[in-house]
Scaffold this motif. Structure first.
Motif, PDB file in Angstrom:
ATOM      1  N   GLN A   1     -16.807   9.225 -23.507  1.00  0.00           N
ATOM      2  CA  GLN A   1     -16.416  10.956 -23.486  1.00  0.00           C
ATOM      3  C   GLN A   1     -15.581  12.004 -24.664  1.00  0.00           C
ATOM      4  N   ALA A   2     -16.398  11.493 -25.708  1.00  0.00           N
ATOM      5  CA  ALA A   2     -15.506  12.066 -27.046  1.00  0.00           C
ATOM      6  C   ALA A   2     -15.990  13.671 -26.975  1.00  0.00           C
ATOM      7  N   THR A   3     -15.261  14.608 -26.973  1.00  0.00           N
ATOM      8  CA  THR A   3     -15.903  16.022 -27.031  1.00  0.00           C
ATOM      9  C   THR A   3     -15.401  16.805 -28.363  1.00  0.00           C
ATOM     10  N   LEU A   4     -15.821  18.137 -28.706  1.00  0.00           N
ATOM     11  CA  LEU A   4     -16.020  18.755 -29.686  1.00  0.00           C
ATOM     12  C   LEU A   4     -14.776  20.059 -29.428  1.00  0.00           C
ATOM     13  N   PRO A   5     -14.189  19.819 -30.189  1.00  0.00           N
ATOM     14  CA  PRO A   5     -12.939  21.049 -30.469  1.00  0.00           C
ATOM     15  C   PRO A   5     -13.879  22.574 -30.283  1.00  0.00           C
ATOM     16  N   ARG A   6     -12.950  23.407 -29.266  1.00  0.00           N
ATOM     17  CA  ARG A   6     -13.758  24.874 -29.494  1.00  0.00           C
ATOM     18  C   ARG A   6     -14.030  25.611 -30.707  1.00  0.00           C
TER      19      ARG A   6
ATOM     20  N   ALA B   1     -25.219  22.745 -29.681  1.00  0.00           N
ATOM     21  CA  ALA B   1     -24.300  22.925 -28.779  1.00  0.00           C
ATOM     22  C   ALA B   1     -23.064  22.160 -28.279  1.00  0.00           C
ATOM     23  N   SER B   2     -22.149  22.995 -27.497  1.00  0.00           N
ATOM     24  CA  SER B   2     -21.214  22.366 -27.401  1.00  0.00           C
ATOM     25  C   SER B   2     -20.544  21.042 -26.563  1.00  0.00           C
ATOM     26  N   ASP B   3     -21.628  20.278 -26.083  1.00  0.00           N
ATOM     27  CA  ASP B   3     -21.097  19.140 -25.229  1.00  0.00           C
ATOM     28  C   ASP B   3     -20.940  18.194 -25.285  1.00  0.00           C
ATOM     29  N   ALA B   4     -20.907  17.409 -24.825  1.00  0.00           N
ATOM     30  CA  ALA B   4     -20.323  15.945 -25.376  1.00  0.00           C
ATOM     31  C   ALA B   4     -21.820  14.962 -25.744  1.00  0.00           C
TER      32      ALA B   4
ATOM     33  N   LEU C   1     -17.408   6.866 -32.913  1.00  0.00           N
ATOM     34  CA  LEU C   1     -17.434   8.905 -32.582  1.00  0.00           C
ATOM     35  C   LEU C   1     -16.023   8.768 -31.899  1.00  0.00           C
ATOM     36  N   THR C   2     -14.926   9.970 -31.797  1.00  0.00           N
ATOM     37  CA  THR C   2     -14.226   9.908 -31.501  1.00  0.00           C
ATOM     38  C   THR C   2     -13.331  11.084 -30.966  1.00  0.00           C
ATOM     39  N   SER C   3     -12.284  11.478 -30.143  1.00  0.00           N
ATOM     40  CA  SER C   3     -11.629  12.758 -30.178  1.00  0.00           C
ATOM     41  C   SER C   3     -10.403  12.736 -29.484  1.00  0.00           C
ATOM     42  N   LEU C   4      -9.526  13.576 -29.732  1.00  0.00           N
ATOM     43  CA  LEU C   4      -7.863  13.502 -29.068  1.00  0.00           C
ATOM     44  C   LEU C   4      -7.668  14.648 -28.342  1.00  0.00           C
ATOM     45  N   ASP C   5      -6.837  15.141 -27.868  1.00  0.00           N
ATOM     46  CA  ASP C   5      -6.882  16.455 -27.529  1.00  0.00           C
ATOM     47  C   ASP C   5      -5.060  16.087 -27.413  1.00  0.00           C
ATOM     48  N   LEU C   6      -3.984  17.147 -28.307  1.00  0.00           N
ATOM     49  CA  LEU C   6      -2.758  17.282 -28.773  1.00  0.00           C
ATOM     50  C   LEU C   6      -2.011  18.614 -27.910  1.00  0.00           C
ATOM     51  N   THR C   7      -0.994  18.722 -27.554  1.00  0.00           N
ATOM     52  CA  THR C   7      -0.229  19.365 -26.935  1.00  0.00           C
ATOM     53  C   THR C   7       0.978  20.152 -28.615  1.00  0.00           C
ATOM     54  N   LEU C   8       0.734  21.081 -29.143  1.00  0.00           N
ATOM     55  CA  LEU C   8       1.301  21.507 -30.024  1.00  0.00           C
ATOM     56  C   LEU C   8       2.448  22.487 -30.044  1.00  0.00           C
TER      57      LEU C   8
END
Length: 204
Positions: free
Chosen positions: A4-9, A134-137, A156-163
């Protein structure tokens, strides 16, 4: 890597079948930012390179881009000046579909060498692919799949980070099986993020 790699906003993607591949598999991938975005690029250092490399390498120094268009099944390499014109036409067609300047579209091609691109198929398929953005996975997976040539799975891959300024997401796709050496060879990759970066920071 799949899942479930997902696109950034602020980003959209699409995969489409133009009919370039004899197999009938998808062969056109689009990655589009909804607004102007900082951009950077790393290119092969080989003296001989495809027309899309020539075109995109000229455009990256502007530090801004709106989209990347990638076709598979034909590398548009060893095609001379007509190949460069075809790469520019691909960019212009997508630019028209999403409402930006042709110079803000980067181009990649992968596949058979020395054969002209089937431009009627691409010029027909690009607006259709743009209609699927579209912006979906699933759309990101479809785009990653459309880039494939000898790959056995989409990558493909995605990573969420908190800065300190809040949450950001980084997503990446690539194609190529043992194709990184020498000098980047024929690997293609697209990395996207909604983190606020300058063009210089994108190269770090």
């Amino acid at each position: 890597m799949t899942g479930q790699a997902t696109l950034p906003r602020g980003f959209r993607a699409a995969g489409h079948t133009c009919g370039i591949k004899v197999s009938g598999k998808s062969d056109l991938a689009l990655f589009v930012a909804d607004g102007p975005s900082s951009a950077a690029g790393v290119f092969t250092t080989n003296r001989v390179c495809g027309a899309p490399v020539v075109v995109s390498r000229r455009r990256v120094p502007s530090g801004s881009a709106r989209a990347v268009i990638i076709n598979s099944g034909n590398s548009n390499a060893a095609t001379g000046d007509p190949g460069i014109a075809d790469a520019e036409r691909m960019a212009a067609e997508l630019a028209s579909a999403i409402g930006c300047r042709p110079e803000d579209v980067l181009v990649c091609s992968t596949g058979v060498i020395g054969v002209p691109l089937p431009m009627p198929l691409l010029l027909s398929g690009i607006p259709q692919a743009a209609g699927k953005l579209a912006s979906d996975a699933q759309s990101l997976l479809d785009a990653a799949t459309a880039m494939m040539t000898t790959d056995t799975v989409p990558k493909l891959t995605s990573l969420d980070l908190t800065l300190s300024g809040g949450g950001v997401r980084i997503a990446g796709v690539c194609k190529g099986a043992a194709m990184i050496a020498p000098n980047m060879a024929t690997m293609l990759g697209v990395v996207m993020t909604d983190a606020l970066l300058t063009p210089a920071q994108c190269t770090e």
